[in-house]
Design a protein around this motif. Structure first.
Motif, PDB file in Angstrom:
ATOM      1  N   VAL A 168      43.638  46.392  27.809  1.00  0.00           N
ATOM      2  CA  VAL A 168      42.921  45.790  28.948  1.00  0.00           C
ATOM      3  C   VAL A 168      43.913  44.730  29.105  1.00  0.00           C
ATOM      4  CG1 VAL A 168      41.365  45.312  30.037  1.00  0.00           C
ATOM      5  CG2 VAL A 168      41.248  46.578  28.644  1.00  0.00           C
ATOM      6  N   GLY A 169      44.560  43.736  29.069  1.00  0.00           N
ATOM      7  CA  GLY A 169      45.428  42.749  29.116  1.00  0.00           C
ATOM      8  C   GLY A 169      46.415  42.945  30.085  1.00  0.00           C
TER       9      GLY A 169
ATOM     10  N   VAL B  59      46.830  46.063  30.866  1.00  0.00           N
ATOM     11  CA  VAL B  59      46.708  47.234  31.761  1.00  0.00           C
ATOM     12  C   VAL B  59      46.733  46.344  33.484  1.00  0.00           C
ATOM     13  CG1 VAL B  59      45.785  48.581  32.762  1.00  0.00           C
ATOM     14  CG2 VAL B  59      46.731  49.185  30.519  1.00  0.00           C
ATOM     15  N   PHE B  60      46.000  45.225  32.903  1.00  0.00           N
ATOM     16  CA  PHE B  60      45.317  44.403  34.255  1.00  0.00           C
ATOM     17  C   PHE B  60      46.451  43.851  34.525  1.00  0.00           C
ATOM     18  CE2 PHE B  60      40.947  44.888  33.282  1.00  0.00           C
ATOM     19  CZ  PHE B  60      40.529  45.665  34.086  1.00  0.00           C
ATOM     20  N   GLY B  61      47.531  43.300  34.116  1.00  0.00           N
ATOM     21  CA  GLY B  61      48.530  42.515  34.428  1.00  0.00           C
ATOM     22  C   GLY B  61      49.794  43.229  35.294  1.00  0.00           C
ATOM     23  N   ASN B  62      49.613  44.484  34.619  1.00  0.00           N
ATOM     24  CA  ASN B  62      50.814  46.118  35.762  1.00  0.00           C
ATOM     25  C   ASN B  62      50.046  46.179  36.730  1.00  0.00           C
ATOM     26  OD1 ASN B  62      52.691  45.598  33.452  1.00  0.00           O
ATOM     27  ND2 ASN B  62      51.435  47.487  32.286  1.00  0.00           N
ATOM     28  N   ILE B  63      48.765  45.756  36.805  1.00  0.00           N
ATOM     29  CA  ILE B  63      47.826  46.214  37.634  1.00  0.00           C
ATOM     30  C   ILE B  63      48.507  44.484  38.651  1.00  0.00           C
ATOM     31  CG2 ILE B  63      45.881  46.432  39.262  1.00  0.00           C
ATOM     32  CD1 ILE B  63      44.742  48.376  36.830  1.00  0.00           C
ATOM     33  N   LEU B  64      47.993  43.812  38.285  1.00  0.00           N
ATOM     34  CA  LEU B  64      48.417  42.964  39.396  1.00  0.00           C
ATOM     35  C   LEU B  64      49.495  42.628  39.954  1.00  0.00           C
ATOM     36  CD1 LEU B  64      47.066  40.238  40.031  1.00  0.00           C
ATOM     37  CD2 LEU B  64      47.861  39.104  38.177  1.00  0.00           C
TER      38      LEU B  64
ATOM     39  N   THR C 105      42.091  46.387  21.642  1.00  0.00           N
ATOM     40  CA  THR C 105      42.154  47.097  23.381  1.00  0.00           C
ATOM     41  C   THR C 105      41.872  45.476  24.719  1.00  0.00           C
ATOM     42  OG1 THR C 105      39.664  48.333  21.945  1.00  0.00           O
ATOM     43  CG2 THR C 105      39.805  47.972  23.690  1.00  0.00           C
TER      44      THR C 105
END
Length: 102
Positions: A63-64, A66-71, A59
């Protein structure tokens, strides 16, 4: 005559050793069964704990990611918006497809 007493002494000693080895084998069997039961339960507990540990790590990795892609998408959006503002400030027309944004 002492040979007879020595033989009887060896016979009695051997009988006690046989009886002692039966008790030792019995207690080793009991200990082995008890150790097996304890290891079975501790192994089951370790299996559940390792499963949840792996689940948490998975998880965290997702999550890392997804947040990396969002960033990265956010940085690209800010850079694109900054480029559009720069183009507008220079007096150039910004076209997206057939539409003018200016």
């Amino acid at each position: 005559m002492s040979g007879i007493f020595q033989s009887l002494s060896d016979l009695v000693t051997s009988l006690f050793e046989v009886i002692g080895s039966f008790f030792k084998t019995f207690f080793d069997l009991i200990y082995g069964v008890f150790a097996m039961i304890v290891n079975l339960f501790s192994g089951a507990i370790n299996l559940v704990l390792d499963f949840f540990k792996g689940l948490v790590e998975l998880t965290g990795g997702v999550v890392g990611f997804v947040f990396g892609n969002i960033l990265i998408i956010g940085v690209l959006a800010v850079a694109f918006f900054g480029f559009l503002q720069y183009q507008r400030n220079q007096g150039r027309t910004v076209k997206v497809g057939d539409k003018k944004l200016n």
